[in-house]
Design a protein around this motif. Structure first.
Motif, PDB file in Angstrom:
ATOM      1  N   SER A 124     -37.238  10.307 -34.129  1.00 19.27           N
ATOM      2  CA  SER A 124     -38.589  10.182 -34.662  1.00 19.27           C
ATOM      3  C   SER A 124     -38.554  10.097 -36.184  1.00 19.27           C
ATOM      4  CB  SER A 124     -39.422  11.402 -34.240  1.00 19.27           C
ATOM      5  OG  SER A 124     -40.690  11.366 -34.846  1.00 19.27           O
ATOM      6  N   ASP A 125     -39.568   9.486 -36.743  1.00 17.15           N
ATOM      7  CA  ASP A 125     -39.722   9.450 -38.202  1.00 17.15           C
ATOM      8  C   ASP A 125     -40.229  10.784 -38.735  1.00 17.15           C
ATOM      9  OD1 ASP A 125     -39.004   6.757 -38.154  1.00 17.15           O
ATOM     10  OD2 ASP A 125     -41.088   6.052 -38.215  1.00 17.15           O
ATOM     11  N   PHE A 126     -40.673  11.667 -37.837  1.00 21.45           N
ATOM     12  CA  PHE A 126     -41.309  12.911 -38.241  1.00 21.45           C
ATOM     13  C   PHE A 126     -40.580  14.125 -37.691  1.00 21.45           C
ATOM     14  CE2 PHE A 126     -44.561   9.612 -37.778  1.00 21.45           C
ATOM     15  CZ  PHE A 126     -45.006   9.541 -39.089  1.00 21.45           C
ATOM     16  N   LYS A 127     -40.513  15.168 -38.492  1.00 23.41           N
ATOM     17  CA  LYS A 127     -39.912  16.440 -38.084  1.00 23.41           C
ATOM     18  C   LYS A 127     -40.963  17.242 -37.328  1.00 23.41           C
ATOM     19  CE  LYS A 127     -36.860  19.887 -38.407  1.00 23.41           C
ATOM     20  NZ  LYS A 127     -36.665  20.249 -37.025  1.00 23.41           N
ATOM     21  N   ILE A 128     -40.573  17.784 -36.186  1.00 21.25           N
ATOM     22  CA  ILE A 128     -41.475  18.605 -35.394  1.00 21.25           C
ATOM     23  C   ILE A 128     -41.335  20.059 -35.822  1.00 21.25           C
ATOM     24  CG2 ILE A 128     -39.844  18.952 -33.509  1.00 21.25           C
ATOM     25  CD1 ILE A 128     -42.212  18.757 -31.562  1.00 21.25           C
ATOM     26  N   ASP A 129     -42.447  20.784 -35.810  1.00 21.71           N
ATOM     27  CA  ASP A 129     -42.411  22.218 -36.106  1.00 21.71           C
ATOM     28  C   ASP A 129     -43.432  22.923 -35.219  1.00 21.71           C
ATOM     29  OD1 ASP A 129     -44.955  21.937 -37.302  1.00 21.71           O
ATOM     30  OD2 ASP A 129     -44.098  21.745 -39.308  1.00 21.71           O
ATOM     31  N   ASP A 130     -43.618  24.214 -35.436  1.00 25.58           N
ATOM     32  CA  ASP A 130     -44.511  24.984 -34.563  1.00 25.58           C
ATOM     33  C   ASP A 130     -45.998  24.653 -34.768  1.00 25.58           C
ATOM     34  OD1 ASP A 130     -44.673  26.194 -37.066  1.00 25.58           O
ATOM     35  OD2 ASP A 130     -44.583  28.221 -36.288  1.00 25.58           O
ATOM     36  N   LYS A 131     -46.339  23.824 -35.728  1.00 27.19           N
ATOM     37  CA  LYS A 131     -47.734  23.424 -35.971  1.00 27.19           C
ATOM     38  C   LYS A 131     -48.029  22.001 -35.483  1.00 27.19           C
ATOM     39  CE  LYS A 131     -48.674  27.191 -38.239  1.00 27.19           C
ATOM     40  NZ  LYS A 131     -48.740  28.314 -37.367  1.00 27.19           N
ATOM     41  N   THR A 132     -47.003  21.282 -35.042  1.00 26.67           N
ATOM     42  CA  THR A 132     -47.173  19.882 -34.651  1.00 26.67           C
ATOM     43  C   THR A 132     -48.160  19.720 -33.507  1.00 26.67           C
ATOM     44  OG1 THR A 132     -44.948  19.357 -35.417  1.00 26.67           O
ATOM     45  CG2 THR A 132     -45.967  17.788 -33.903  1.00 26.67           C
ATOM     46  N   MET A 133     -48.050  20.534 -32.473  1.00 28.35           N
ATOM     47  CA  MET A 133     -48.961  20.396 -31.330  1.00 28.35           C
ATOM     48  C   MET A 133     -50.393  20.733 -31.729  1.00 28.35           C
ATOM     49  SD  MET A 133     -47.142  19.000 -29.122  1.00 28.35           S
ATOM     50  CE  MET A 133     -48.297  18.948 -27.774  1.00 28.35           C
ATOM     51  N   ASP A 134     -50.570  21.690 -32.633  1.00 26.76           N
ATOM     52  CA  ASP A 134     -51.915  21.978 -33.145  1.00 26.76           C
ATOM     53  C   ASP A 134     -52.487  20.734 -33.814  1.00 26.76           C
ATOM     54  OD1 ASP A 134     -51.696  24.610 -32.254  1.00 26.76           O
ATOM     55  OD2 ASP A 134     -51.072  25.376 -34.224  1.00 26.76           O
ATOM     56  N   GLY A 135     -51.638  20.018 -34.554  1.00 24.85           N
ATOM     57  CA  GLY A 135     -52.059  18.779 -35.203  1.00 24.85           C
ATOM     58  C   GLY A 135     -52.459  17.708 -34.201  1.00 24.85           C
ATOM     59  N   GLN A 136     -51.762  17.674 -33.055  1.00 25.77           N
ATOM     60  CA  GLN A 136     -52.097  16.712 -32.005  1.00 25.77           C
ATOM     61  C   GLN A 136     -53.543  16.906 -31.543  1.00 25.77           C
ATOM     62  OE1 GLN A 136     -49.426  14.459 -32.266  1.00 25.77           O
ATOM     63  NE2 GLN A 136     -49.688  14.232 -30.079  1.00 25.77           N
ATOM     64  N   PHE A 137     -53.865  18.144 -31.203  1.00 25.08           N
ATOM     65  CA  PHE A 137     -55.193  18.423 -30.665  1.00 25.08           C
ATOM     66  C   PHE A 137     -56.271  18.291 -31.741  1.00 25.08           C
ATOM     67  CE2 PHE A 137     -52.240  20.484 -27.708  1.00 25.08           C
ATOM     68  CZ  PHE A 137     -52.514  19.681 -26.607  1.00 25.08           C
ATOM     69  N   ALA A 138     -55.955  18.661 -32.979  1.00 26.98           N
ATOM     70  CA  ALA A 138     -56.914  18.500 -34.075  1.00 26.98           C
ATOM     71  C   ALA A 138     -57.190  17.016 -34.326  1.00 26.98           C
ATOM     72  CB  ALA A 138     -56.398  19.171 -35.340  1.00 26.98           C
ATOM     73  N   SER A 139     -56.162  16.190 -34.232  1.00 26.66           N
ATOM     74  CA  SER A 139     -56.317  14.750 -34.439  1.00 26.66           C
ATOM     75  C   SER A 139     -57.209  14.139 -33.363  1.00 26.66           C
ATOM     76  CB  SER A 139     -54.944  14.075 -34.439  1.00 26.66           C
ATOM     77  OG  SER A 139     -55.079  12.673 -34.563  1.00 26.66           O
ATOM     78  N   MET A 140     -56.990  14.521 -32.087  1.00 25.75           N
ATOM     79  CA  MET A 140     -57.820  13.994 -30.995  1.00 25.75           C
ATOM     80  C   MET A 140     -59.272  14.441 -31.162  1.00 25.75           C
ATOM     81  SD  MET A 140     -55.465  14.077 -27.534  1.00 25.75           S
ATOM     82  CE  MET A 140     -54.689  15.668 -27.724  1.00 25.75           C
ATOM     83  N   LYS A 141     -59.453  15.690 -31.567  1.00 30.07           N
ATOM     84  CA  LYS A 141     -60.805  16.213 -31.753  1.00 30.07           C
ATOM     85  C   LYS A 141     -61.518  15.448 -32.872  1.00 30.07           C
ATOM     86  CE  LYS A 141     -63.334  20.504 -32.463  1.00 30.07           C
ATOM     87  NZ  LYS A 141     -63.246  21.957 -32.656  1.00 30.07           N
ATOM     88  N   ALA A 142     -60.820  15.191 -33.976  1.00 29.02           N
ATOM     89  CA  ALA A 142     -61.417  14.457 -35.091  1.00 29.02           C
ATOM     90  C   ALA A 142     -61.753  13.026 -34.687  1.00 29.02           C
ATOM     91  CB  ALA A 142     -60.469  14.464 -36.287  1.00 29.02           C
ATOM     92  N   ALA A 143     -60.876  12.383 -33.910  1.00 29.52           N
ATOM     93  CA  ALA A 143     -61.138  11.013 -33.461  1.00 29.52           C
ATOM     94  C   ALA A 143     -62.329  10.975 -32.511  1.00 29.52           C
ATOM     95  CB  ALA A 143     -59.897  10.434 -32.794  1.00 29.52           C
TER      96      ALA A 143
END
Length: 189
Positions: A124-143
């Motif tokens: 992946s172009d991006f490093k995963i960390d313990d906040k990545t999944m939170d970002g997933q759900f926040a992104s879907m909510k914002a969209a």
């Protein structure tokens, strides 16, 4: 499910492959993965549902898992290398893992969403960390909120976030599955 449209939209997509330890069949030949477009990928921010698969099941639940062969799973793990993050339960025990990879995606042969092409896997172009999944759900909510605002402005009537999600069938819920549904095949790729 994620909508990837346009020339090159399904090529070189940064993905997160989430699986639980108990998501393998008893014979170990199949593992169910909830593969999502990484919200940091250029195709991610506008997606109201980042999951490659979202199928309604009995009881109006959503299953985001797709079956992948043991070999495909090993290729995903190898491509991710150390770029993975454990899924922990409330007692602090690892119950699964999320792997960050990059791959081409394609329509499932059964028409049930998209699957990753395991022959195109890279890091992946991006490093995963313990906040990545939170970002997933926040992104879907914002969209979803942005989609609701757009629909409200176009129609001149209020659209709630729940209504927008219901219209799109977007519910970010992963349901563990022990065996594939009748007639379901392994992901091709």
């Amino acid at each position: 499910m994620a909508l990837l449209k346009g020339k090159g939209a399904m090529t070189g997509v940064n993905l997160l492959a989430k699986t639980y330890n108990n998501n393998a069949t008893k014979d170990g030949k199949t593992r169910f993965l909830d593969v999502m477009v990484d919200h940091r990928d250029p195709r991610g921010p506008e997606q109201t549902n980042l999951h490659l698969v979202s199928q309604r099941t009995e009881g109006d639940r959503i299953n985001n898992g797709a079956p992948y062969s043991k070999g495909q799973f090993v290729e995903i793990v190898d491509a991710a290398g150390p770029n993975s993050e454990p899924i922990m339960n409330k007692d602090g025990q690892e119950i699964g893992r999320v792997y960050a990879v990059k791959a081409n995606v394609m329509p499932s042969t059964k028409g049930g969403g998209l699957v990753l092409n395991s022959k195109s896997l890279t890091r992946s172009d991006f490093k995963i960390d313990d906040k990545t999944m939170d970002g997933q759900f926040a992104s879907m909510k914002a969209a979803k909120k942005a989609a609701g605002t757009s629909a409200e402005q176009e129609a001149g009537t209020p659209v709630t976030e729940a209504q927008a999600a219901a219209e799109h069938g977007d519910v970010p819920l992963f349901e563990d599955a022990a065996t594939p549904a009748r007639g379901e095949e392994l992901a091709v790729g």
